[in-house]
Design an enzyme around this catalytic site. Structure first.
Site, PDB file in Angstrom:
ATOM      1  CG  HIS A 101      12.252  -9.915   3.749  1.00  0.00           C
ATOM      2  ND1 HIS A 101      11.014 -10.337   3.345  1.00  0.00           N
ATOM      3  CD2 HIS A 101      12.083  -9.420   5.000  1.00  0.00           C
ATOM      4  CE1 HIS A 101      10.136 -10.106   4.298  1.00  0.00           C
ATOM      5  NE2 HIS A 101      10.748  -9.549   5.316  1.00  0.00           N
ATOM      6  CG  ASP A 104      11.936 -12.230   0.496  1.00  0.00           C
ATOM      7  OD1 ASP A 104      12.004 -13.077   1.401  1.00  0.00           O
ATOM      8  OD2 ASP A 104      11.355 -11.123   0.617  1.00  0.00           O
ATOM      9  CD  GLU A 232       5.432  -4.852   8.705  1.00  0.00           C
ATOM     10  OE1 GLU A 232       6.136  -4.591   7.701  1.00  0.00           O
ATOM     11  OE2 GLU A 232       4.868  -5.941   8.854  1.00  0.00           O
ATOM     12  CD  GLU A 268       1.378  -7.372   8.289  1.00  0.00           C
ATOM     13  OE1 GLU A 268       2.503  -7.062   7.833  1.00  0.00           O
ATOM     14  OE2 GLU A 268       1.070  -8.545   8.583  1.00  0.00           O
ATOM     15  CG  HIS A 271       1.593  -6.795  12.123  1.00  0.00           C
ATOM     16  ND1 HIS A 271       2.848  -6.387  11.724  1.00  0.00           N
ATOM     17  CD2 HIS A 271       1.441  -8.044  11.624  1.00  0.00           C
ATOM     18  CE1 HIS A 271       3.425  -7.356  11.027  1.00  0.00           C
ATOM     19  NE2 HIS A 271       2.586  -8.364  10.944  1.00  0.00           N
ATOM     20  CG  ASP A 307       0.922 -11.740  10.905  1.00  0.00           C
ATOM     21  OD1 ASP A 307      -0.113 -11.172  10.515  1.00  0.00           O
ATOM     22  OD2 ASP A 307       2.067 -11.337  10.628  1.00  0.00           O
ATOM     23  CG  ASP A 309       0.761 -12.440   6.934  1.00  0.00           C
ATOM     24  OD1 ASP A 309       0.451 -11.402   7.555  1.00  0.00           O
ATOM     25  OD2 ASP A 309       1.914 -12.906   6.945  1.00  0.00           O
ATOM     26  CG  ASP A 339       3.364  -9.006   4.820  1.00  0.00           C
ATOM     27  OD1 ASP A 339       3.551 -10.175   4.436  1.00  0.00           O
ATOM     28  OD2 ASP A 339       3.956  -8.499   5.782  1.00  0.00           O
TER      29      ASP A 339
HETATM   30  C1  XLS Z   1       5.694 -10.321   9.538  1.00  0.00           C
HETATM   31  C2  XLS Z   1       5.901  -9.060   8.847  1.00  0.00           C
HETATM   32  C3  XLS Z   1       6.912  -9.084   7.705  1.00  0.00           C
HETATM   33  C4  XLS Z   1       7.302  -7.688   7.327  1.00  0.00           C
HETATM   34  C5  XLS Z   1       8.554  -7.581   6.549  1.00  0.00           C
HETATM   35  O1  XLS Z   1       4.771 -10.475  10.315  1.00  0.00           O
HETATM   36  O2  XLS Z   1       4.670  -8.592   8.409  1.00  0.00           O
HETATM   37  O3  XLS Z   1       6.398  -9.797   6.630  1.00  0.00           O
HETATM   38  O4  XLS Z   1       6.285  -7.061   6.617  1.00  0.00           O
HETATM   39  O5  XLS Z   1       9.643  -8.074   7.214  1.00  0.00           O
HETATM   40 NI    NI Z   2       4.307  -7.040   7.106  1.00  0.00          NI
HETATM   41 NI    NI Z   3       2.794  -9.714   9.348  1.00  0.00          NI
END
Ligand code: XLS
Ligand code: NI
Ligand code: NI
Length: 439
Positions: A101, A104, A232, A268, A271, A307, A309, A339
């Site tokens: 991003h 970042d 996404e 993802e 998600h 989430d 991750d 991610d």
């Molecule tokens: C958040 C998202 C984010 C996207 C990019 O849940 O996964 O990290 O991948 O903005």
């Molecule tokens: Ni993501």
């Molecule tokens: Ni995510």
């Protein structure tokens, strides 16, 4: 330049018998699977935000990890130290792509002109490193969820000024993506949604998001971007209702607003599970609609509703995911962006490597097993056979669209009563899958 991860060697493939923690057990970059080396099937990417920025802060506590890399955070010197750390990290793991991003990369300034100047400076530095190492950009994006100005969304905001600011960020992030040769641009609509309909005009918000996306496409094409845009999907978090709920919803949106020539999906894993689906389900829905673009490789925790991750460890999930991706013919410009972040108590540099080794091995094993499923053919043959009543006679007429309701009703009347459809054989197929997983 000083080595940052100085006690960590280059990670190579040593096979499942190796007890060396800094080796791959399954990811063997050049090993050919179904006609292609693993590294071409699995274009792994490092997510700048989790790996180089996130340091373990959660809702209840501050950082546990030190990602200062020896300099004061919030400075351009630190931004450069992150570049150094990131490239050393990717080289040690043999990772050939990264994703970012805008914010970042550099600390955001009060004035967007200064932020953009910083972005120009850091991407010059990143580009030098890319040229020296061959590492590439998978996709870029703009962070339109963190700053308070985006509290009500970016494309979906109620403020025209904030909308313009979002547009400016998208424009700059596209410039940077093109500058770094990226073939993907992601819209993750974290704040594109709502908390209550008592204050929200859903139709207007969705139209505005689509307009922003159209403007992004027009601009990107005008500066030579020839890659894919991705939405996404995610059902919730941070918003209660997010407009890109899941693959099916996002596909409907893309088609509704005429974005389907330029947009695909970035699926993802976590998600999908938050939306009440499996990862495999959302990959399938994307694939059958010609919209399987890229993957954010992580996993969630089925006992938690957010989430998490996590780095992927569930080989069943990656096997079925890779089965979908192989059957779809692979990802064109996309890849597997981790991610994913270490758990908060896994705060050392070693843990950063263990996370990626776990994730890369889990996908490599998934790829190996998925190829076996396809080569063995049990499942594909079963599915083909299961629909074989549509291969001839009245079934073929239905398949070919050469009949009508009256003819079918007539057919049914003559038949009297149909036989039960064949058994679904789920338990048998699950045993067959286990046989592949564990032989
Ligand atoms: C958040 C998202 C984010 C996207 C990019 O849940 O996964 O990290 O991948 O903005
Ligand atoms: Ni993501
Ligand atoms: Ni995510």
């Amino acid at each position: 330049m000083n080595e940052i991860f100085s006690n960590i060697p280059k990670v190579t493939y040593k096979g499942p018998e190796s007890s060396d923690p800094f080796s791959f057990k399954y990811y063997d970059a050049d090993k050919v699977i179904m006609g292609k080396p693993m590294k071409e099937h699995l274009k792994f990417a490092m997510a700048w935000w989790h790996n180089l920025c996130a340091a373990g802060t959660d809702m209840f506590g501050t950082n546990t990890a030190d990602k200062s890399f020896g300099v004061v955070p919030g400075t351009m010197e630190h931004a450069k130290a992150k570049v150094d750390a990131g490239f050393e990290f990717m080289q040690k793991l043999g990772i050939e792509y990264f994703c970012f991003h805008d914010v970042d990369l550099v600390p955001e300034a009060d004035d967007i002109n200064e932020t953009n100047r910083r972005l120009d400076e850091i991407t010059d530095y990143i580009k030098e490193k890319m040229d020296a190492t061959g590492i590439k950009l998978l996709w870029g994006t703009a962070n339109m969820f963190n700053n308070p100005r985006f509290m009500n969304g970016a494309g979906s905001t109620n403020s025209a000024d904030v909308y313009c600011f979002a547009a400016a960020q998208v424009k700059k992030a596209l410039d940077l993506t093109v500058k770094l040769g990226g073939k993907g641009y992601v819209f993750w609509g974290g704040r594109e949604g709502y908390e209550t309909l008592l204050n929200t005009d859903v139709k207007f918000e969705q139209e505005n998001i689509a307009k922003l996306m159209h403007m992004a496409v027009d601009y990107a094409r005008s500066i030579g971007f020839d890659g894919d845009f991705y939405i996404e999907p995610k059902p919730k978090e941070p918003m209660k209702h997010q407009y890109d709920f899941d693959a099916a919803t996002a596909i409907g949106f893309i088609r509704q607003y005429g974005l389907d020539k330029d947009f695909k999906l970035n699926i993802e894993a976590n998600h999908a599970t938050l939306a009440g689906h499996t990862f495999q389900h959302d990959l399938r829905i994307a694939a059958i609609n010609g919209m399987l673009g890229s993957v954010d490789a992580n996993q969630g925790d089925y006992l938690l509703g957010w989430d998490t991750d996590q780095f992927p460890s569930n080989v069943y999930e990656t096997t079925l995911a890779m089965y979908e991706i192989l059957k779809a013919g692979g990802l064109k410009y996309g890849g597997f962006n981790f991610d994913a972040k270490n758990r908060r108590p896994s705060y050392t540099f070693e843990d950063m490597f263990y996370g990626f080794i776990l994730g890369m091995d889990t996908f490599a094993l998934g790829l190996i097993k998925a190829a076996e499923i396809i080569e063995k053919g049990t499942i594909d043959n079963f599915i083909k056979e299961r629909y074989s009543s549509f291969d001839s006679g009245i079934g073929k007429k239905i398949r070919d669209g050469e009949t009508d309701l009256a003819e079918l009703a007539d057919y049914a009347a003559k038949m009297g009563r149909p036989e039960l459809p064949g058994s679904g054989r789920q338990e048998y197929l699950e045993s067959e899958l286990n046989r592949i997983m564990f032989h």
